[in-house]
Design a protein around this motif. Structure first.
Motif, PDB file in Angstrom:
ATOM      1  N   ALA A   1      30.942 -46.035  89.220  1.00  0.00           N
ATOM      2  CA  ALA A   1      29.685 -45.384  88.850  1.00  0.00           C
ATOM      3  C   ALA A   1      29.944 -44.032  88.189  1.00  0.00           C
ATOM      4  O   ALA A   1      29.242 -43.642  87.241  1.00  0.00           O
ATOM      5  CB  ALA A   1      28.811 -45.207  90.085  1.00  0.00           C
ATOM      6  N   SER A   2      30.955 -43.319  88.664  1.00  0.00           N
ATOM      7  CA  SER A   2      31.284 -42.018  88.091  1.00  0.00           C
ATOM      8  C   SER A   2      31.733 -42.161  86.635  1.00  0.00           C
ATOM      9  O   SER A   2      31.349 -41.351  85.770  1.00  0.00           O
ATOM     10  CB  SER A   2      32.386 -41.355  88.917  1.00  0.00           C
ATOM     11  OG  SER A   2      32.801 -40.137  88.331  1.00  0.00           O
ATOM     12  N   ILE A   3      32.529 -43.195  86.364  1.00  0.00           N
ATOM     13  CA  ILE A   3      33.000 -43.415  84.992  1.00  0.00           C
ATOM     14  C   ILE A   3      31.844 -43.813  84.084  1.00  0.00           C
ATOM     15  O   ILE A   3      31.718 -43.324  82.957  1.00  0.00           O
ATOM     16  CB  ILE A   3      34.098 -44.484  84.977  1.00  0.00           C
ATOM     17  CG1 ILE A   3      35.352 -43.946  85.677  1.00  0.00           C
ATOM     18  CG2 ILE A   3      34.428 -44.897  83.554  1.00  0.00           C
ATOM     19  CD1 ILE A   3      36.468 -44.943  85.790  1.00  0.00           C
ATOM     20  N   LEU A   4      30.980 -44.698  84.563  1.00  0.00           N
ATOM     21  CA  LEU A   4      29.824 -45.105  83.763  1.00  0.00           C
ATOM     22  C   LEU A   4      28.929 -43.910  83.456  1.00  0.00           C
ATOM     23  O   LEU A   4      28.408 -43.776  82.344  1.00  0.00           O
ATOM     24  CB  LEU A   4      29.026 -46.182  84.501  1.00  0.00           C
ATOM     25  CG  LEU A   4      29.734 -47.529  84.714  1.00  0.00           C
ATOM     26  CD1 LEU A   4      28.866 -48.456  85.563  1.00  0.00           C
ATOM     27  CD2 LEU A   4      30.060 -48.179  83.376  1.00  0.00           C
ATOM     28  N   THR A   5      28.771 -43.028  84.420  1.00  0.00           N
ATOM     29  CA  THR A   5      27.960 -41.825  84.212  1.00  0.00           C
ATOM     30  C   THR A   5      28.594 -40.913  83.182  1.00  0.00           C
ATOM     31  O   THR A   5      27.909 -40.323  82.330  1.00  0.00           O
ATOM     32  CB  THR A   5      27.770 -41.074  85.544  1.00  0.00           C
ATOM     33  OG1 THR A   5      27.114 -41.933  86.488  1.00  0.00           O
ATOM     34  CG2 THR A   5      26.938 -39.826  85.335  1.00  0.00           C
ATOM     35  N   SER A   6      29.915 -40.792  83.234  1.00  0.00           N
ATOM     36  CA  SER A   6      30.632 -39.956  82.265  1.00  0.00           C
ATOM     37  C   SER A   6      30.470 -40.501  80.847  1.00  0.00           C
ATOM     38  O   SER A   6      30.261 -39.735  79.893  1.00  0.00           O
ATOM     39  CB  SER A   6      32.112 -39.878  82.631  1.00  0.00           C
ATOM     40  OG  SER A   6      32.852 -39.197  81.639  1.00  0.00           O
TER      41      SER A   6
END
Length: 367
Positions: A77-82
């Protein structure tokens, strides 16, 4: 035991990513985007390089998290948000500030094509992750080697597009123009090779099947009409260059009084003579490209991601450069049209096609 990835916690970042991708796709579909409202915009190629570098790195991390156990939805989720908050907005800004009046039409078209490919690849990756964000979908992924291969394939597509974008930022405007000229020259060379190999005396396979394939005859008639209509209209890329391009409609030099080809086959000697004249012209046209690269493209002010925006040439020089390069694409189209009338055994149209190419070549050199 079910992985925590199946808990559905990725629905929000995936939803945000898909909305942004759709917005970006709509923006890329607009061939004439609004001029940027950003004051003192940064170097578009530098921003392209930086945003792409981060995106490629995030894509690598994402693929590793998806393919290796244990699955960690928080990290994914953190990567998708980035990607949604940093990478894509940066790339959208690149397209917004990459105006043809500032960077040239070739640069804008190249950036648009690459970004379209990137959006398609990321959208496919997002769809694959969405299918995994359920207990059943995750179980299918874990048990299917094909699903893992699909993730690898889509990730590879993202990497491939990113590499192309990084190369674009590195070679700059002149490098892109050089590549376009080389591509056009290669197409002219292919046309020459095909015409040299073509024997007008040999009954081509298409004509041999004409009686047994009535649909092919209809198709051939349509092609002939389209070729004639295109010849009557000329080649006009004004929509792409924003300037008048030589066409029959606006230039008396390109007016033609040629009549439609006769339904009867012309003498073979006429076809051979027309072929010889066409080959001579195309070989001369091919000789134009080294001069274009040396005297027109190489002398254009170099601009890459490392240059300040103050070193960009003035808009009128950019426009002339884009206008000159537009002929490279039009040469390929005109060459195809010339070959078509030869293959259709219409030597009475060859002269008009040759005159069009000659006029275009003279104007290209004048630019």
């Amino acid at each position: 035991m079910s992985s925590p990835l199946s808990s559905g916690v990725l629905s929000t970042p995936l939803g945000t990513l898909k909305i942004l991708l759709q917005s970006f796709s709509d923006q890329l579909s607009n061939l004439n985007p609004n001029k940027t409202t950003i004051s003192n915009p940064p170097n578009a190629l530098a921003l392209l390089h930086d945003s792409t570098s981060v995106l490629r790195a995030q894509g690598t991390k994402l693929s590793l998290l998806l393919l290796n156990k244990p699955f960690t939805p928080s990290a994914i989720a953190s990567i998708l948000t980035s990607i949604s908050a940093e990478c894509l907005p940066g790339l959208m800004t690149v397209y917004e500030i990459c105006s043809p009046d500032v960077y040239g039409k070739v640069t804008q078209n190249e950036v648009r094509t690459q970004l379209r490919d990137l959006v398609a690849a990321i959208r496919q990756l997002a769809d694959d992750i969405t299918c995994m964000d359920t207990p059943d979908g995750l179980e299918e992924f874990e048990q299917s080697s094909g699903k893992r291969e699909e993730i690898l394939q889509v990730t590879g597509q993202v990497w491939s597009v990113c590499d192309r974008m990084l190369a674009t930022a590195k070679i700059g405007i002149v490098g892109m123009a050089m590549n376009k000229a080389k591509e056009s020259e290669a197409l002219i060379k292919d046309a020459i090779d095909e015409l040299e190999a073509w024997d007008p005396d040999a009954e081509d396979e298409f004509d041999m099947d004409v009686d047994s394939e009535p649909e092919e005859e209809t198709s051939r008639q349509v092609i002939s009409r389209e070729a004639l209509e295109k010849q009557q209209q000329g080649i006009d890329s004004a929509q792409e260059t924003g300037m008048k391009h030589p066409t029959k409609g606006n230039d008396p030099e390109l007016q033609s009084t040629s009549q439609p080809p006769s339904t009867e086959n012309p003498p073979t000697t006429d076809i051979h003579a027309a072929k010889s004249k066409a080959l001579k012209l195309l070989k001369l046209l091919k000789m134009l490209y080294p001069a274009l690269r040396k005297r027109r493209i190489s002398t254009y002010p170099p601009f890459t991601r490392l240059n300040p925006t103050s070193s960009l040439p003035p808009w009128h020089q950019v426009k002339r450069f884009s206008y000159m390069l537009s002929f490279c694409e039009d040469f390929s189209t005109a060459t195809d049209d010339l070959a078509d009338v030869l293959y259709e055994r219409a030597p009475n149209l060859v002269q008009a096609k040759m005159e069009l190419i000659t006029t275009m070549a003279c104007r290209c050199v004048d630019e």
